[in-house]
Design a protein around this motif. Structure first.
Motif, mmCIF file in Angstrom:
data_model
loop_
_atom_site.group_PDB
_atom_site.id
_atom_site.type_symbol
_atom_site.label_atom_id
_atom_site.label_comp_id
_atom_site.label_asym_id
_atom_site.label_seq_id
_atom_site.Cartn_x
_atom_site.Cartn_y
_atom_site.Cartn_z
ATOM 1 N N PRO A 225 0.822 -1.220 0.000
ATOM 2 C CA PRO A 225 0.000 0.000 0.000
ATOM 3 C C PRO A 225 0.858 1.273 0.000
ATOM 4 O O PRO A 225 2.052 1.221 0.287
ATOM 5 C CB PRO A 225 -0.784 -0.121 1.311
ATOM 6 C CG PRO A 225 0.058 -0.987 2.174
ATOM 7 C CD PRO A 225 0.794 -1.939 1.268
ATOM 8 N N PRO A 226 0.227 2.404 -0.300
ATOM 9 C CA PRO A 226 0.979 3.663 -0.359
ATOM 10 C C PRO A 226 1.724 3.983 0.938
ATOM 11 O O PRO A 226 2.822 4.537 0.913
ATOM 12 C CB PRO A 226 -0.103 4.726 -0.611
ATOM 13 C CG PRO A 226 -1.255 3.971 -1.189
ATOM 14 C CD PRO A 226 -1.185 2.580 -0.646
ATOM 15 N N CYS A 227 1.151 3.610 2.090
ATOM 16 C CA CYS A 227 1.804 3.928 3.369
ATOM 17 C C CYS A 227 3.142 3.200 3.458
ATOM 18 O O CYS A 227 4.121 3.738 3.988
ATOM 19 C CB CYS A 227 0.913 3.550 4.543
ATOM 20 S SG CYS A 227 0.158 1.924 4.367
ATOM 21 N N CYS A 299 -5.547 0.554 9.478
ATOM 22 C CA CYS A 299 -5.540 1.847 8.779
ATOM 23 C C CYS A 299 -5.951 2.973 9.720
ATOM 24 O O CYS A 299 -5.354 4.052 9.702
ATOM 25 C CB CYS A 299 -6.484 1.815 7.578
ATOM 26 S SG CYS A 299 -5.908 0.723 6.281
ATOM 27 N N LEU A 302 -3.108 3.962 11.795
ATOM 28 C CA LEU A 302 -2.058 4.615 11.003
ATOM 29 C C LEU A 302 -2.487 6.028 10.595
ATOM 30 O O LEU A 302 -1.662 6.933 10.533
ATOM 31 C CB LEU A 302 -1.728 3.769 9.761
ATOM 32 C CG LEU A 302 -1.082 2.417 10.090
ATOM 33 C CD1 LEU A 302 -0.980 1.534 8.861
ATOM 34 C CD2 LEU A 302 0.315 2.609 10.697
ATOM 35 N N CYS A 308 -0.368 7.222 7.665
ATOM 36 C CA CYS A 308 -1.058 7.049 6.370
ATOM 37 C C CYS A 308 -0.908 8.327 5.549
ATOM 38 O O CYS A 308 -1.256 9.416 6.013
ATOM 39 C CB CYS A 308 -2.537 6.762 6.630
ATOM 40 S SG CYS A 308 -3.495 6.770 5.105
ATOM 41 N N PRO A 309 -0.399 8.206 4.341
ATOM 42 C CA PRO A 309 -0.203 9.409 3.523
ATOM 43 C C PRO A 309 -1.476 9.819 2.790
ATOM 44 O O PRO A 309 -1.473 10.753 1.996
ATOM 45 C CB PRO A 309 0.860 8.947 2.508
ATOM 46 C CG PRO A 309 0.614 7.481 2.355
ATOM 47 C CD PRO A 309 0.086 6.983 3.668
ATOM 48 N N GLY A 310 -2.582 9.113 3.039
ATOM 49 C CA GLY A 310 -3.806 9.320 2.254
ATOM 50 C C GLY A 310 -3.893 8.159 1.295
ATOM 51 O O GLY A 310 -2.943 7.876 0.578
ATOM 52 N N GLY A 311 -5.005 7.482 1.351
ATOM 53 C CA GLY A 311 -5.109 6.236 0.582
ATOM 54 C C GLY A 311 -5.537 6.449 -0.858
ATOM 55 O O GLY A 311 -5.785 7.566 -1.289
ATOM 56 N N CYS A 315 -7.647 1.535 -1.013
ATOM 57 C CA CYS A 315 -7.642 1.802 0.435
ATOM 58 C C CYS A 315 -9.063 2.047 0.956
ATOM 59 O O CYS A 315 -9.378 1.718 2.093
ATOM 60 C CB CYS A 315 -6.781 3.029 0.745
ATOM 61 S SG CYS A 315 -5.025 2.746 0.528
ATOM 62 N N ILE A 318 -10.712 -1.225 2.144
ATOM 63 C CA ILE A 318 -10.113 -2.104 3.152
ATOM 64 C C ILE A 318 -9.900 -1.321 4.454
ATOM 65 O O ILE A 318 -10.017 -0.089 4.457
ATOM 66 C CB ILE A 318 -8.743 -2.664 2.659
ATOM 67 C CG1 ILE A 318 -7.848 -1.551 2.094
ATOM 68 C CG2 ILE A 318 -8.934 -3.709 1.578
ATOM 69 C CD1 ILE A 318 -6.672 -1.271 2.863
ATOM 70 N N PRO A 321 -3.699 -2.454 6.190
ATOM 71 C CA PRO A 321 -2.717 -2.491 5.100
ATOM 72 C C PRO A 321 -2.389 -3.901 4.604
ATOM 73 O O PRO A 321 -2.072 -4.086 3.436
ATOM 74 C CB PRO A 321 -1.467 -1.834 5.683
ATOM 75 C CG PRO A 321 -1.763 -1.493 7.080
ATOM 76 C CD PRO A 321 -3.197 -1.755 7.375
ATOM 77 N N TYR A 324 -4.735 -4.881 1.980
ATOM 78 C CA TYR A 324 -4.361 -4.257 0.694
ATOM 79 C C TYR A 324 -3.420 -5.200 -0.058
ATOM 80 O O TYR A 324 -3.617 -5.487 -1.231
ATOM 81 C CB TYR A 324 -3.669 -2.927 0.986
ATOM 82 C CG TYR A 324 -3.374 -2.074 -0.238
ATOM 83 C CD1 TYR A 324 -4.107 -0.916 -0.491
ATOM 84 C CD2 TYR A 324 -2.355 -2.405 -1.131
ATOM 85 C CE1 TYR A 324 -3.829 -0.118 -1.598
ATOM 86 C CE2 TYR A 324 -2.075 -1.625 -2.234
ATOM 87 C CZ TYR A 324 -2.810 -0.476 -2.454
ATOM 88 O OH TYR A 324 -2.533 0.299 -3.552
#
Ligand code: SF4
Length: 462
Positions: A225-227, A299, A302, A308-311, A315, A318, A321, A324
């Motif tokens: 995932p992005p995070c 999530c 986080l 979390c940088p923004g899903g 995201c 779910i 993470p 994901y």
């Protein structure tokens, strides 16, 4: 003590080359060998191949070795690149530890003294004052290092050879990481002379970091995932991650079956890298040295911790993470399972239709307009707009399936057409991004008939 070249960080070794004016020696043709050896030594440390350096053949050669160590310190200090410094310190200290483990007790007593840990031989053990022990082990906080678990008698702690050497390794790492501050003129001179070599070192440090990533084994970063990926990129760029982000990375990697040693290596390029502290944290979190193995945070945790940088569109379907990562593994399922899941979500279509549905895009699908693709017998590459996109989570027969549907259009058709359910999120995310940004996206698609409806079967996108 002989063989000082093995321990060039000791005060004795510094004394052996005392009185030399390094600024002058930087240009001295007679010191060319030591300067070249300094670069060789740093490169070998960064690439973890110090054993290939060889040994001095005579006393003069030994002096060159010691001088090269001083040059290497100058270079590291002027360069001030934490990735390079951390790799060098770690590799040099591990090498010193391996060598010290083979030394006689008398040499160990001498080296310990030199490193500020005076010890006395009592039988086969080394006796050290508890206050000295506490200072020397300040970064080692696991159970067996705690004073209460060491048995203090009359203010003294007893250590066996391996334990003493492990403590000395801590001190060596710390020493190697704390570099002398150079006067401005000297720093500039070192930079001018060695900048091409420094570029090579930075490249090698990057390669070692990449190797550490590769050695993480079966991990597929494309599914993360992005995070996770965002913080990993920061880590590689030498950004100091806050504790919650490190905790998340460590637990996430552990949940995916990665070993503490591999995870540890990842952190070696962080500017504040302290091997023992990092090892402790990693081994504690992964349960290697604690009773509890910590779970990867959800999530919502986080998000509240700012990790979390923004899903993205997945995201939103779910809550964890690790989910994901699992959803992104759709393509690894056997073809019959993938078809069964598609049929479950679509809720219609004959068994024959699903059994013959292709699942992967051919490499040679020709580019066509959407109208031409609808008349084609096989798959086409189409550049289309995403008129509508919706991510959905559906529970079917006790299975929770994350999927999406989209409507695609271009200026050769009057109305947008709906896709079959999209379960492969590596294709689905580019559609979601294109919709969010109002951009076109290239898709490989096959026109199909589901009952009486014309639908687009997306085989690849992005
Ligand atoms: S929503 Fe969850 S999985 Fe997605 S980036 Fe944020 S924390 Fe990671």
């Amino acid at each position: 003590m002989s063989d000082l070249w093995r321990y060039p960080f000791l005060p004795d070794a510094r004394k052996a080359v005392q009185g030399l004016e390094l600024e002058t020696l930087l240009d001295d043709p007679l010191c060319g060998e030591a300067r070249a050896l300094a670069i060789e030594r740093l490169n070998a440390a960064i690439s973890d191949s110090l054993d290939e350096l060889g040994a001095p053949v005579d006393a003069r050669d030994e002096e060159t070795y010691l001088l090269s160590f001083l040059f290497s310190r100058l270079i590291l200090s002027a360069q001030a690149d934490s990735k390079v410094i951390n790799w060098v310190a770690l590799t040099e200290a591990l090498r010193a530890e391996a060598t010290l483990n083979l030394e006689t007790a008398a040499v160990l007593v001498h080296v310990s003294e030199q490193l500020g840990v005076p010890v006395k031989m009592v039988g086969k053990s080394f006796q050290v004052d508890y206050t000295v022990y506490l200072t020397a082990t300040k970064n080692l906080r696991t159970g067996r290092w705690k004073l209460v678990n060491r048995g203090v008698v009359d203010g003294k702690v007893m250590l066996d050879q391996r334990t003493l050497v492990r403590v000395l390794r801590e001190i060596v790492v710390e020493h190697l990481q704390s570099l002398p501050e150079l006067p401005e003129g000297l720093g500039r001179k070192v930079l001018e002379r060695f900048s091409p070599d420094m570029e090579v070192m930075q490249e090698m440090a990057k390669e070692r970091q990449e190797r550490a990533l590769r050695e993480l084994g079966r991990l597929d970063f494309g599914k993360a995932p992005p995070c996770f990926n965002g913080h990993l990129i920061d880590l590689q760029a030498g950004v100091n991650l806050p504790h919650p982000a490190r905790f998340f990375l460590t637990t996430f990697l552990t949940a995916l079956g990665q070993e503490p040693d591999g995870i540890m290596e990842l952190y070696a390029t962080a500017p504040d890298f302290k091997e023992s502290v990092t090892r402790y944290q990693v081994e504690h979190i992964t349960g290697k040295i604690s009773n509890a193995e910590y779970d990867t945070p959800s999530c919502s945790s986080l998000i509240s911790q700012g990790v979390c940088p923004g899903g993205n569109a997945l995201c939103r379907q779910i809550v964890h993470p690790l989910s994901y990562y699992r959803v992104m593994a759709e393509r690894e399922k056997p073809d019959d399972v993938r078809r069964e899941r598609l049929a479950l979500i679509a809720g219609s279509g004959s068994a024959k239709f699903w059994a013959h549905l292709p699942l992967d895009a051919p490499d040679d699908a020709p580019p066509r307009s959407l109208a031409a693709a609808l008349d084609a017998d096989g798959p086409s590459r189409v550049t289309a707009q995403v008129e509508h996109f919706r991510g959905i989570g559906t529970k079917v027969d006790d299975k929770y399936i994350c999927w999406a549907s989209a409507r695609l259009v271009d200026d050769t058709v009057e109305r947008s057409l709906e896709t079959l359910p999209l379960l492969q999120w590596e294709w689905t995310l580019p559609l979601a991004h294109a919709k969010e940004r109002g951009e076109e996206v290239e898709v490989t698609l096959l026109p199909v008939k589901l009952g009486e409806q014309r639908r687009l079967h997306v085989l690849a996108a992005g």
